[in-house]
Design a protein around this motif. Structure first.
Motif, mmCIF file in Angstrom:
data_model
loop_
_atom_site.group_PDB
_atom_site.id
_atom_site.type_symbol
_atom_site.label_atom_id
_atom_site.label_comp_id
_atom_site.label_asym_id
_atom_site.label_seq_id
_atom_site.Cartn_x
_atom_site.Cartn_y
_atom_site.Cartn_z
ATOM 1 N N ASP A 66 -7.061 2.751 8.183
ATOM 2 C CA ASP A 66 -5.675 3.157 8.433
ATOM 3 C C ASP A 66 -4.805 2.011 8.955
ATOM 4 O O ASP A 66 -5.149 1.385 9.962
ATOM 5 N N GLU A 67 -3.673 1.760 8.281
ATOM 6 C CA GLU A 67 -2.636 0.835 8.757
ATOM 7 C C GLU A 67 -3.093 -0.620 8.880
ATOM 8 O O GLU A 67 -2.471 -1.417 9.575
ATOM 9 N N TYR B 283 0.856 -1.191 0.000
ATOM 10 C CA TYR B 283 0.000 0.000 0.000
ATOM 11 C C TYR B 283 0.888 1.236 0.000
ATOM 12 O O TYR B 283 2.097 1.149 0.215
ATOM 13 N N VAL C 67 0.449 5.190 1.797
ATOM 14 C CA VAL C 67 -0.474 6.032 2.568
ATOM 15 C C VAL C 67 -0.887 7.275 1.780
ATOM 16 O O VAL C 67 -1.942 7.852 2.033
ATOM 17 N N PRO D 12 -4.008 4.142 -0.222
ATOM 18 C CA PRO D 12 -4.161 3.799 1.200
ATOM 19 C C PRO D 12 -5.091 2.599 1.386
ATOM 20 O O PRO D 12 -5.948 2.339 0.532
#
Ligand code: AMP
Length: 240
Positions: free
Chosen positions: A170-171, A160, A162, A166
């Motif tokens: 998130d993450e 990925y 960010v 993305p």
């Protein structure tokens, strides 16, 4: 079916010959190599991935390479060439393979030509299997953003970014929910030495192939799908 999805269809009837993808870290070699692998069903041979695997498994090779990699420098030609020789001698490389991150120095490029000359892999064709050498050229500031923003899934390997690609959450990996990680050598302080190593040691590889009229350059700043189409076209023209 769109033109692009048509061009992504599998093409497994012909050998593809060795394909060499050159370009600085962050140029998109890994992403493009995976697409070539999926279309032509030939393996992606990524020296960075093999080295990282060896570091994780604490093999002799991994122990020897770990500190060098953490500094963003290049592992010695001897170690890397022997590792590539072993990998290319496996059966899945018979129809071709795509080299991602190799050769990275002029001696590695010379070594690869000698290896192909030796017909080490029982190549039944009488002619030498010249590699198709494609270089992805990317603007320096783009590279910094791409590398610093890169995250990967430790479970499935999906990559990925960010900034540009993305994950939905998130993450977290969209596929398996694993927590995404930043590669040890994608840390900001290691990026500049890696790019410097590329300029110093890998730019001569492009010169090596350019001198023998084998270098094909692509604008790696184009959208990812455009770059993929260009690569497929080069491979198909080469094999026509
Ligand atoms: P990469 O994932 O291709 O950017 O590679 C990560 C790191 O592995 C590099 O920064 C080098 O330390 C090492 N490495 C990968 N490929 C090679 C190679 N062909 N020759 C020397 N070192 C390599």
């Amino acid at each position: 079916m769109t033109q692009f999805s048509n061009s992504m269809a599998q093409e497994t009837s012909r050998d593809v010959g060795p394909v060499v993808l050159l370009g600085p870290p962050g140029a998109g070699k890994g992403t493009q190599a995976k697409r070539v692998m999926e279309r032509y069903l030939v393996p992606q041979v990524s020296t960075g991935d093999i080295l990282r695997y060896n570091v994780a498994q604490v093999t002799d090779l991994g122990v020897a390479a770990q500190a060098v990699m953490a500094r963003g420098e290049l592992v010695s030609d001897d170690l890397v060439c022997e590792m590539v020789r072993q990998r290319l001698s496996l059966k899945d490389c018979k129809r071709g393979y795509i080299l991602d991150g190799f050769p990275r120095t002029a001696p590695q490029a010379g070594w690869l030509d000698a290896l192909l000359d030796d017909k080490l892999f029982d190549n039944p064709r009488p002619t030498r299997a010249w590699p198709i050498v494609i270089r992805l050229d990317v603007d320096y500031n783009q590279l910094l953003l791409r590398i610093a923003g890169r995250r990967s899934c430790p479970t499935c390997g999906r990559i990925y970014n960010v900034h540009f690609q993305p994950p939905l959450v998130d993450e977290v990996c969209d596929v398996d929910g694993a927590k995404l990680v930043t590669r040890n050598d994608d840390r900001l302080e290691v990026i500049e030495p890696r790019l410097a190593a590329y300029q110093e040691q890998t730019a001569p590889v492009a010169d090596y192939y350019h001198r023998t009229g084998r270098l094909i350059s692509i604008n790696g700043d184009l959208p990812m799908d455009e770059v993929t189409k260009l690569i497929f076209r080069i491979i198909e023209d080469h094999n026509a």
